[in-house]
Design an enzyme around this catalytic site. Sequence first.
Site, PDB file in Angstrom:
ATOM      1  N   ARG A 161      -0.591  -0.697   2.030  1.00  0.00           N
ATOM      2  CA  ARG A 161      -0.071  -1.162   3.309  1.00  0.00           C
ATOM      3  C   ARG A 161       1.097  -2.120   3.096  1.00  0.00           C
ATOM      4  O   ARG A 161       1.119  -2.893   2.138  1.00  0.00           O
ATOM      5  CB  ARG A 161      -1.152  -1.913   4.100  1.00  0.00           C
ATOM      6  CG  ARG A 161      -2.169  -1.033   4.799  1.00  0.00           C
ATOM      7  CD  ARG A 161      -1.537  -0.213   5.930  1.00  0.00           C
ATOM      8  NE  ARG A 161      -2.487   0.672   6.581  1.00  0.00           N
ATOM      9  CZ  ARG A 161      -2.685   1.958   6.266  1.00  0.00           C
ATOM     10  NH1 ARG A 161      -2.019   2.517   5.275  1.00  0.00           N
ATOM     11  NH2 ARG A 161      -3.551   2.701   6.938  1.00  0.00           N
TER      12      ARG A 161
ATOM     13  N   GLU B 165      13.776  -4.275   5.775  1.00  0.00           N
ATOM     14  CA  GLU B 165      14.561  -5.117   4.867  1.00  0.00           C
ATOM     15  C   GLU B 165      14.634  -4.603   3.422  1.00  0.00           C
ATOM     16  O   GLU B 165      15.449  -5.087   2.639  1.00  0.00           O
ATOM     17  CB  GLU B 165      14.052  -6.575   4.889  1.00  0.00           C
ATOM     18  CG  GLU B 165      12.631  -6.776   4.379  1.00  0.00           C
ATOM     19  CD  GLU B 165      11.580  -6.731   5.478  1.00  0.00           C
ATOM     20  OE1 GLU B 165      11.799  -6.055   6.502  1.00  0.00           O
ATOM     21  OE2 GLU B 165      10.518  -7.362   5.276  1.00  0.00           O
TER      22      GLU B 165
ATOM     23  N   HIS C 237       5.566   7.191   4.318  1.00  0.00           N
ATOM     24  CA  HIS C 237       4.105   7.238   4.535  1.00  0.00           C
ATOM     25  C   HIS C 237       3.558   8.671   4.452  1.00  0.00           C
ATOM     26  O   HIS C 237       2.939   9.176   5.393  1.00  0.00           O
ATOM     27  CB  HIS C 237       3.725   6.597   5.887  1.00  0.00           C
ATOM     28  CG  HIS C 237       2.282   6.196   5.946  1.00  0.00           C
ATOM     29  ND1 HIS C 237       1.668   5.775   7.101  1.00  0.00           N
ATOM     30  CD2 HIS C 237       1.313   6.151   4.988  1.00  0.00           C
ATOM     31  CE1 HIS C 237       0.392   5.502   6.859  1.00  0.00           C
ATOM     32  NE2 HIS C 237       0.158   5.722   5.577  1.00  0.00           N
TER      33      HIS C 237
HETATM   34  C1  3PG Z   1      -4.768   5.996   5.414  1.00  0.00           C
HETATM   35  O1  3PG Z   1      -4.907   4.910   5.964  1.00  0.00           O
HETATM   36  O2  3PG Z   1      -5.702   6.804   5.267  1.00  0.00           O
HETATM   37  C2  3PG Z   1      -3.435   6.383   4.849  1.00  0.00           C
HETATM   38  O3  3PG Z   1      -2.552   5.317   4.907  1.00  0.00           O
HETATM   39  C3  3PG Z   1      -2.860   7.593   5.546  1.00  0.00           C
HETATM   40  O4  3PG Z   1      -2.563   7.308   6.871  1.00  0.00           O
HETATM   41  P1  3PG Z   1      -2.081   8.471   7.877  1.00  0.00           P
HETATM   42  O5  3PG Z   1      -3.247   9.346   8.133  1.00  0.00           O
HETATM   43  O6  3PG Z   1      -1.653   7.726   9.118  1.00  0.00           O
HETATM   44  O7  3PG Z   1      -0.954   9.213   7.228  1.00  0.00           O
END
Ligand code: 3PG
Length: 391
Positions: free
Chosen positions: A231, A260, A272
């Site tokens: 995170r 940033e 992500h």
């Molecule tokens: C999680 O918390 O399982 C991972 O960070 C993946 O998140 P996501 O399902 O929003 O891609």
Amino acid sequence: MFKIQTLNKISKKGLDLLSRDDYEVAGEIPNPDGIIVRSFDMQTMDIPASVRAIARAGAGVNNIPVQKCTEKGIVVFNTPGANANAVKELVLTGMLLSSRRVFEGITWTKSLKGQDVDIHQVVEKEKSKFGGTELKGKKLGIIGLGAIGVMVANDAIALGMDVIGYDPYITIDNAWGMDHRVQKSNSLDVLLSEVDYLTIHVPLNDSTKGMINADKLALMKKGVKILNFARSGLVNNADLMKGLDSGQVGFYICDIPDEEILDHAKILCIPHLGASTEEAEENCAIMAAKEISNYLETGNIKNSVNFPETDLPFTSDYRITISNKNIPSMVGQITTALASGKANIADMINKHKGDTAYNIINLDDALSPEVVENLKKIEGVISVRYLENKK
Ligand code: 3PG
């Protein structure tokens, strides 16, 4: 008939487990009993009063107002481990990308298109600009040995790395699943001082926020490569960038970009994608659908982040489930209310997690609505559900 609202696209493989004879499933649905969500931000959402449970198809629950849910008796589930393999594979990719200048090399190679050069000759001449190092023989430190951390540890061992892990809260199952060659560190600072690569696999909360900061970076070997696929917020970005500029940190690769850090030359930001594989999306949806349907149908709880694991076989025709504040004399008051309604308890279980307690009580006979209302009136009771055994 239960109503389930989906706030994101959730894999059909999971939703198909919710038989349409018993479940209505839709993105928009009035008065839902349950919600299945992936990354939709529920923090500012007005959660309908009808909602009894929320299942997050994923591990992190930062997008859900968990405390508010607990106060309303809403059980919040996540799907630990269901996307762990996908995240692990991307972490391994990240380790390789931070060691071999593949990304820069590919970008450069693309730029040769249309230039009037002998590609083979120019590639052989310039490739030394993109040299790297190998993972084999290097030391990897892992903070957090949950489902993902353990998988990363085991695969890093298979790649010939030395691995050291730090997790004061490791579960027995995860410890069993870990390669015996993974070294255990009792001190985060000792781990930090020894490693060539660091990867972080802990949730973001008050105790982990900014855990990698200037003080911690100063303990580390010069040129350490840091991976954050957990995170944003676990690493202090300002301290990190100072560390990268001074050469104390060699490279940073993360799966949760912040504005940033986007254009720093020694940072690679992935959008992500950790859990974005077909397999992980299916696994998470299946687990989420099973958890929420099991809870709605039986009141049993598995993999909740705010309620205790509670499992009582539904061997009677009726049951009542009660969540209450974890304070003295609640069970006494609940059983007295049931006794005054002439209800005979066949079996019962009482568990707690932090400030919240949860009871499942199997009953021999049907309960009058008046008794259910009396239970709701007991001070400290948060929510009451009366269930009929349909099986
Ligand atoms: C999680 O918390 O399982 C991972 O960070 C993946 O998140 P996501 O399902 O929003 O891609």
